[in-house]
Design a protein around this motif. Structure first.
Motif, PDB file in Angstrom:
ATOM      1  N   UNK A 114       2.101   5.130  -1.116  1.00 37.84           N
ATOM      2  CA  UNK A 114       2.008   6.295  -0.222  1.00 37.84           C
ATOM      3  C   UNK A 114       0.702   7.055  -0.439  1.00 37.84           C
ATOM      4  N   UNK A 115       0.332   7.270  -1.694  1.00 36.25           N
ATOM      5  CA  UNK A 115      -0.927   7.964  -1.985  1.00 36.25           C
ATOM      6  C   UNK A 115      -2.129   7.154  -1.519  1.00 36.25           C
ATOM      7  N   UNK A 116      -2.046   5.846  -1.652  1.00 34.11           N
ATOM      8  CA  UNK A 116      -3.132   4.977  -1.204  1.00 34.11           C
ATOM      9  C   UNK A 116      -3.317   5.066   0.310  1.00 34.11           C
ATOM     10  N   UNK A 117      -2.231   5.065   1.027  1.00 31.41           N
ATOM     11  CA  UNK A 117      -2.300   5.171   2.493  1.00 31.41           C
ATOM     12  C   UNK A 117      -2.893   6.518   2.892  1.00 31.41           C
ATOM     13  N   UNK A 118      -2.501   7.587   2.205  1.00 35.47           N
ATOM     14  CA  UNK A 118      -3.070   8.921   2.487  1.00 35.47           C
ATOM     15  C   UNK A 118      -4.566   8.944   2.176  1.00 35.47           C
ATOM     16  N   UNK A 119      -4.952   8.289   1.078  1.00 36.19           N
ATOM     17  CA  UNK A 119      -6.370   8.209   0.732  1.00 36.19           C
ATOM     18  C   UNK A 119      -7.143   7.492   1.833  1.00 36.19           C
ATOM     19  N   UNK A 120      -6.616   6.353   2.296  1.00 29.23           N
ATOM     20  CA  UNK A 120      -7.278   5.610   3.366  1.00 29.23           C
ATOM     21  C   UNK A 120      -7.353   6.435   4.658  1.00 29.23           C
ATOM     22  N   UNK A 149      -8.094  -1.939   7.965  1.00 28.03           N
ATOM     23  CA  UNK A 149      -7.402  -3.136   7.485  1.00 28.03           C
ATOM     24  C   UNK A 149      -6.657  -2.836   6.189  1.00 28.03           C
ATOM     25  N   UNK A 150      -7.317  -2.172   5.266  1.00 24.37           N
ATOM     26  CA  UNK A 150      -6.691  -1.836   3.985  1.00 24.37           C
ATOM     27  C   UNK A 150      -5.475  -0.929   4.185  1.00 24.37           C
ATOM     28  N   UNK A 151      -5.603   0.037   5.075  1.00 28.15           N
ATOM     29  CA  UNK A 151      -4.510   0.979   5.332  1.00 28.15           C
ATOM     30  C   UNK A 151      -3.326   0.265   5.982  1.00 28.15           C
ATOM     31  N   UNK A 161      -1.487  -2.172   3.531  1.00 22.71           N
ATOM     32  CA  UNK A 161      -1.057  -1.647   2.233  1.00 22.71           C
ATOM     33  C   UNK A 161       0.433  -1.845   1.977  1.00 22.71           C
ATOM     34  N   UNK A 162       1.266  -1.505   2.934  1.00 29.31           N
ATOM     35  CA  UNK A 162       2.721  -1.626   2.737  1.00 29.31           C
ATOM     36  C   UNK A 162       3.164  -3.072   2.527  1.00 29.31           C
ATOM     37  N   UNK A 163       2.486  -4.001   3.172  1.00 24.54           N
ATOM     38  CA  UNK A 163       2.863  -5.406   3.054  1.00 24.54           C
ATOM     39  C   UNK A 163       2.315  -6.047   1.775  1.00 24.54           C
ATOM     40  N   UNK A 164       1.106  -5.655   1.358  1.00 26.54           N
ATOM     41  CA  UNK A 164       0.446  -6.363   0.264  1.00 26.54           C
ATOM     42  C   UNK A 164       0.554  -5.695  -1.101  1.00 26.54           C
ATOM     43  N   UNK A 165       0.615  -4.369  -1.139  1.00 24.41           N
ATOM     44  CA  UNK A 165       0.594  -3.694  -2.434  1.00 24.41           C
ATOM     45  C   UNK A 165       1.865  -3.890  -3.274  1.00 24.41           C
TER      46      UNK A 165
END
Length: 127
Positions: A90-96, A70-72, A75-79
């Motif tokens: 981008x780094x957050x998505x890679x982390x997820x 869900x977080x991944x 991310x693009x819509x909410x962050x």
């Protein structure tokens, strides 16, 4: 009682001794306790019944996987609305994505350990 189940696979966690080794169930329970919230790891029933602990760890991991997905996916819509720059997103998505890979690996380990614990319990009960 000796167990004929052979768990040797890439999914078997290195922290857990294989069935047939001394204290393998204890090592499995210790590893499983590390996967659940500490309040569950201290419940006497779960400590005495490693199959129940394994079941709870499976459910816990399913929920963690759901949360990371869900977080991944959001991310693009909410962050951006939270003021996060594109590079951070981008780094957050890679982390997820990395976390999802790790959680899926752990979940496979829990499944094979659970199967071995169940088979060992059945063997002790004479099934």
């Amino acid at each position: 009682m000796s167990l004929t189940y052979s768990p040797i696979s890439t999914d078997w966690p290195c922290q857990v001794k294989t069935p047939g080794n001394r204290d393998w169930e204890r090592s499995a329970a210790k590893w499983l306790r590390e996967l659940v919230p500490s309040r569950y790891a201290s419940y006497p029933l779960l400590i005495r019944q490693p199959v129940l602990l394994a079941r709870h760890a499976q459910i816990q991991l399913q929920q963690e996987i759901r949360v990371v997905r869900t977080a991944m996916h959001s991310a693009r819509a909410e962050l951006p609305a939270l003021g996060m720059p594109e590079s951070v997103i981008e780094h957050t998505i890679k982390l997820y994505a990395a976390e999802l890979t790790q959680l899926n690996h752990i979940a496979r380990g829990v499944r094979v350990v659970t199967q071995a614990l169940v088979e060992n319990q059945h063997a002790r009960q004479g099934h």
